[in-house]
Scaffold this motif. Structure first.
Motif, PDB file in Angstrom:
ATOM      1  N   MET B   1       0.847  -1.211   0.000  1.00  0.00           N
ATOM      2  CA  MET B   1       0.000   0.000   0.000  1.00  0.00           C
ATOM      3  C   MET B   1       0.876   1.253   0.000  1.00  0.00           C
ATOM      4  N   VAL B   2       0.417   2.286  -0.693  1.00  0.00           N
ATOM      5  CA  VAL B   2       1.201   3.524  -0.724  1.00  0.00           C
ATOM      6  C   VAL B   2       0.823   4.409   0.451  1.00  0.00           C
ATOM      7  N   ASP B  24     -15.256  29.978  -5.215  1.00  0.00           N
ATOM      8  CA  ASP B  24     -15.368  29.484  -3.830  1.00  0.00           C
ATOM      9  C   ASP B  24     -15.440  27.962  -3.743  1.00  0.00           C
ATOM     10  N   ILE B  25     -14.474  27.306  -4.355  1.00  0.00           N
ATOM     11  CA  ILE B  25     -14.512  25.841  -4.342  1.00  0.00           C
ATOM     12  C   ILE B  25     -14.076  25.294  -2.976  1.00  0.00           C
ATOM     13  N   ASP B  26     -14.889  24.413  -2.428  1.00  0.00           N
ATOM     14  CA  ASP B  26     -14.549  23.681  -1.201  1.00  0.00           C
ATOM     15  C   ASP B  26     -14.582  22.202  -1.533  1.00  0.00           C
ATOM     16  N   MET B  27     -13.542  21.497  -1.125  1.00  0.00           N
ATOM     17  CA  MET B  27     -13.518  20.067  -1.436  1.00  0.00           C
ATOM     18  C   MET B  27     -12.563  19.397  -0.479  1.00  0.00           C
ATOM     19  N   SER B  28     -12.967  18.213  -0.038  1.00  0.00           N
ATOM     20  CA  SER B  28     -12.150  17.544   0.942  1.00  0.00           C
ATOM     21  C   SER B  28     -11.966  16.100   0.500  1.00  0.00           C
ATOM     22  N   ILE B  29     -10.717  15.683   0.358  1.00  0.00           N
ATOM     23  CA  ILE B  29     -10.442  14.332  -0.135  1.00  0.00           C
ATOM     24  C   ILE B  29      -9.560  13.607   0.872  1.00  0.00           C
ATOM     25  N   ALA B  30     -10.084  12.482   1.380  1.00  0.00           N
ATOM     26  CA  ALA B  30      -9.342  11.738   2.394  1.00  0.00           C
ATOM     27  C   ALA B  30      -8.247  10.911   1.732  1.00  0.00           C
ATOM     28  N   PRO B  31      -7.211  10.539   2.499  1.00  0.00           N
ATOM     29  CA  PRO B  31      -6.126   9.728   1.938  1.00  0.00           C
ATOM     30  C   PRO B  31      -6.660   8.429   1.329  1.00  0.00           C
ATOM     31  N   GLY B  32      -6.147   8.085   0.176  1.00  0.00           N
ATOM     32  CA  GLY B  32      -6.503   6.819  -0.448  1.00  0.00           C
ATOM     33  C   GLY B  32      -7.811   6.823  -1.210  1.00  0.00           C
ATOM     34  N   LYS B  33      -8.488   7.962  -1.250  1.00  0.00           N
ATOM     35  CA  LYS B  33      -9.782   8.001  -1.937  1.00  0.00           C
ATOM     36  C   LYS B  33      -9.621   8.450  -3.390  1.00  0.00           C
ATOM     37  N   VAL B  34     -10.534   7.972  -4.219  1.00  0.00           N
ATOM     38  CA  VAL B  34     -10.545   8.354  -5.629  1.00  0.00           C
ATOM     39  C   VAL B  34     -11.726   9.289  -5.870  1.00  0.00           C
ATOM     40  N   ARG B 169       2.254  10.531  -3.493  1.00  0.00           N
ATOM     41  CA  ARG B 169       1.225  10.147  -2.526  1.00  0.00           C
ATOM     42  C   ARG B 169      -0.132  10.628  -2.991  1.00  0.00           C
ATOM     43  N   LEU B 170      -0.122  11.266  -4.157  1.00  0.00           N
ATOM     44  CA  LEU B 170      -1.350  11.809  -4.726  1.00  0.00           C
ATOM     45  C   LEU B 170      -1.165  11.840  -6.226  1.00  0.00           C
ATOM     46  N   MET B 171      -2.181  11.416  -6.963  1.00  0.00           N
ATOM     47  CA  MET B 171      -2.071  11.430  -8.422  1.00  0.00           C
ATOM     48  C   MET B 171      -3.214  12.253  -9.003  1.00  0.00           C
ATOM     49  N   LEU B 172      -2.857  13.146  -9.932  1.00  0.00           N
ATOM     50  CA  LEU B 172      -3.854  13.971 -10.610  1.00  0.00           C
ATOM     51  C   LEU B 172      -3.927  13.531 -12.070  1.00  0.00           C
ATOM     52  N   PHE B 173      -5.117  13.311 -12.558  1.00  0.00           N
ATOM     53  CA  PHE B 173      -5.291  12.893 -13.950  1.00  0.00           C
ATOM     54  C   PHE B 173      -6.214  13.877 -14.651  1.00  0.00           C
ATOM     55  N   ASP B 174      -5.777  14.466 -15.750  1.00  0.00           N
ATOM     56  CA  ASP B 174      -6.651  15.377 -16.496  1.00  0.00           C
ATOM     57  C   ASP B 174      -7.085  14.708 -17.801  1.00  0.00           C
ATOM     58  N   GLU B 175      -8.264  14.153 -17.811  1.00  0.00           N
ATOM     59  CA  GLU B 175      -8.795  13.444 -18.983  1.00  0.00           C
ATOM     60  C   GLU B 175      -7.753  12.508 -19.604  1.00  0.00           C
ATOM     61  N   PRO B 176      -7.288  11.541 -18.833  1.00  0.00           N
ATOM     62  CA  PRO B 176      -6.179  10.701 -19.308  1.00  0.00           C
ATOM     63  C   PRO B 176      -6.523   9.835 -20.510  1.00  0.00           C
ATOM     64  N   THR B 177      -7.802   9.630 -20.777  1.00  0.00           N
ATOM     65  CA  THR B 177      -8.144   8.754 -21.911  1.00  0.00           C
ATOM     66  C   THR B 177      -8.828   9.497 -23.054  1.00  0.00           C
ATOM     67  N   SER B 178      -8.977  10.815 -22.919  1.00  0.00           N
ATOM     68  CA  SER B 178      -9.760  11.545 -23.927  1.00  0.00           C
ATOM     69  C   SER B 178      -9.077  11.636 -25.282  1.00  0.00           C
ATOM     70  N   ALA B 179      -7.751  11.509 -25.307  1.00  0.00           N
ATOM     71  CA  ALA B 179      -7.063  11.615 -26.592  1.00  0.00           C
ATOM     72  C   ALA B 179      -6.842  10.253 -27.238  1.00  0.00           C
ATOM     73  N   LEU B 195      -3.871   1.195  -9.576  1.00  0.00           N
ATOM     74  CA  LEU B 195      -3.303   2.230  -8.715  1.00  0.00           C
ATOM     75  C   LEU B 195      -4.269   2.576  -7.587  1.00  0.00           C
ATOM     76  N   ALA B 196      -5.540   2.685  -7.948  1.00  0.00           N
ATOM     77  CA  ALA B 196      -6.567   2.983  -6.936  1.00  0.00           C
ATOM     78  C   ALA B 196      -6.626   1.860  -5.901  1.00  0.00           C
ATOM     79  N   ALA B 197      -6.499   0.622  -6.363  1.00  0.00           N
ATOM     80  CA  ALA B 197      -6.575  -0.528  -5.460  1.00  0.00           C
ATOM     81  C   ALA B 197      -5.403  -0.549  -4.488  1.00  0.00           C
ATOM     82  N   GLU B 198      -4.278   0.085  -4.887  1.00  0.00           N
ATOM     83  CA  GLU B 198      -3.131   0.145  -3.974  1.00  0.00           C
ATOM     84  C   GLU B 198      -3.297   1.210  -2.910  1.00  0.00           C
ATOM     85  N   GLY B 199      -4.378   1.953  -3.010  1.00  0.00           N
ATOM     86  CA  GLY B 199      -4.642   2.952  -1.978  1.00  0.00           C
ATOM     87  C   GLY B 199      -4.109   4.330  -2.284  1.00  0.00           C
TER      88      GLY B 199
END
Ligand code: ATP
Ligand code: MG
Lengths: 219, 258
Positions: B1-2, B24-34, B169-179, B195-199
């Motif tokens: 696990m990462v 005014d964007i508010d967003m909260s993302i817990a560790p390991g969540k997609v 420890r964090l991955m950002l994807f911007d439309e990775p399959t659109s092209a 990758l998601a399954a690895e946490g």
């Protein structure tokens, strides 16, 4: 005709050697200056960019002949006393630098921003990005324009004859004045330049194919 | 696990000149969540994603990675040093729509580059790690290919390997399959699922509703610079209450049916 060749041939050859040397060093100097200008323009604050812009416009806006006169005959007034050859090399470098700077500026602009952002996103520093991404990609795309302008520059070297650099034009003028064989002398000059230009463009093309091998999309 | 990061976005605003791109964007993302970001074109998804690693400078609010503010020294204060920013970016991987591989390097060199320049590894060690990362995305046999000799799906997997080799420890994807051509989408999505399954904490801008429905823990819907809703995938994708989401999904389904 044979006598003429026997007598002036060595002078013409030596003149041609000097032409090639001036061209080579002047071009390398101009590229180095141009590259420095393009990089500074890209990474510096606005006032510095304006100063460089003015430099570029001033050099591009005036004839090489006038620049060279000013440097060689006007230089001593400001304490810059140069022999003909160094003056010629400096003159060629300065004269060509804004053109090279513009070539590099537009080539750097053509490097896809995404490839630079990808480097930033993994935490690469700007100097590393310049060295590893911007320069290799930018220089490759600048290559055709660099070769092209280098070819233009071969012919600007004839102007160095006015400050008595003993290059090909200088020898041709001497031969013409001594023998009145203007046509033959200038024909020789034309052939020498044509040969040189042909050589440069061939080498340039070969080099280009070699380094762009991996950059061409498979279709 | 990462070891995974949390992301906390508080009252983030972004302007392009007079244009208010994030409101005014508010967003909260817990560790390991997609988290999948969806929404119409121009709604600000990419802009928000790029604020998370400060490729885009937000004008106000806070973006916190593991509780640490990115981009500014203090909220509303002056910018953080570029050295500090680079340190923070080392732990945040990013994958782009256009892959953005470096065309003058082989797949292996693309992946090893960051390890050498950023992590300061010796070339041999970096290449061994890069090879591992490429194996992991199923490209062990393509390491010496240049990007121009790889399919889109393979290029995108190299790009993912380039990011994960840095041990983010964090991955950002911007439309990775659109092209990608439709038949190449699956290979990239399956790498992302692994990758998601690895946490790994993942934020994914996507039009792949299947991926959002099955892999995401939360789906966020954006429109005109606003975060309209963020909830369990089913509540957004199957029975949304907001009419803006309903109309977006209707258009999506119409476009994808034939
Ligand atoms: N550099 C920029 N300068 C000015 N406006 C911009 C810039 N980048 C984005 N915008 C505007 O900000 C808005 C949000 O853009 P963004 O790219 O975040 O949208 P998106 O949701 O990712 O859209 P898409 O699905 O098409 O990728 C758009 O209206 C866009 O025109
Ligand atoms: Mg986008």
């Amino acid at each position: 005709m044979n006598d003429l060749l026997a007598h002036y041939g060595p002078f013409l050859l030596r003149g041609f050697g000097m032409t090639v040397l001036c061209w080579l060093l002047g071009t390398v100097g101009g590229m180095a200056l141009g590259l420095a200008i393009a990089l500074i323009q890209r990474y510096s604050i606005a006032p510095v960019r304006w100063v460089l812009r003015i430099y570029i416009e001033a050099i591009r806006g005036t004839p090489f002949l006038a620049q060279l006169f000013l440097l060689y005959y006007g230089g001593p007034m400001f304490g810059l006393r140069l022999d003909p050859i160094p003056a010629g090399l400096l003159g060629l470098s300065v004269y060509s630098s804004p053109y090279f700077a513009e070539i590099f500026r537009s080539a750097f602009g053509a490097v896809p921003i995404g490839q630079i952002e990808a480097a930033r996103a993994i935490g690469m520093s700007e100097p590393s990005i310049v060295r590893r991404i911007l320069l290799p990609l930018g220089l490759v795309s600048a290559l055709p324009a660099m070769v092209n302008f280098s070819i233009v520059l071969t012919k600007e070297t004839v102007i160095l004859s006015i400050i008595t650099v003993p290059e090909l034009m200088y020898q041709v003028q001497r031969m013409s004045a001594e023998t009145f064989r203007y046509v033959e002398a200038n024909l020789a000059l034309a052939l020498f330049f044509w040969g040189l230009v042909e050589l440069i463009s061939r080498l340039g093309r070969r080099f280009e194919t070699r380094i762009t091998k991996h950059l061409i999309e498979r279709t | 696990m990462v070891r995974a990061s949390s992301v906390e976005i508080r009252k983030v605003n972004k302007f392009y000149g007079p244009f208010h791109a994030l409101k005014d964007i508010d967003m909260s993302i817990a560790p390991g969540k997609v988290t999948c970001l969806i929404g119409p074109s121009g709604s600000g998804k990419s802009t928000l994603l790029r604020c998370v690693n400060f490729l885009e400078e937000y004008n106000s609010g806070e973006v916190l990675i593991d509780g640490e503010l990115i981009g500014y020294e203090t909220a509303g204060g002056k910018k953080m040093s570029s050295r500090r920013l680079r340190e923070m970016r080392r732990t945040i991987g990013m994958v782009f729509q256009q892959f953005n591989l470096w065309p003058h390097m082989t797949a292996l060199q693309n992946v090893a580059e960051g390890l050498i320049r950023v992590r300061g590894m010796a070339k041999s060690e970096a290449e061994a790690r890069a090879a591992d990362a490429l194996e992991k995305v199923g490209l062990g046999d393509r390491m010496s290919n240049h990007p121009s000799r790889l399919s889109g799906g393979q290029q995108q997997r190299v790009a993912i390997a380039r990011a994960i080799a840095m041990e983010p420890r964090l991955m950002l994807f911007d439309e990775p399959t659109s092209a990608l051509d439709p038949e190449l989408v699956g290979e990239v999505l399956s790498v992302m699922k692994a990758l998601a399954a690895e946490g790994m904490t993942m934020v994914v801008v996507t039009h792949e509703m299947g991926f959002a429905a099955h892999v995401a823990d939360k789906v966020a819907f954006m429109e005109q610079g606003e975060l309209v809703a963020m909830d369990e995938p089913a509540n957004i994708l199957h029975h949304p209450e907001d009419p803006r989401i309903q109309s977006f999904l209707r258009t999506y389904h119409e476009r994808n049916s034939f």
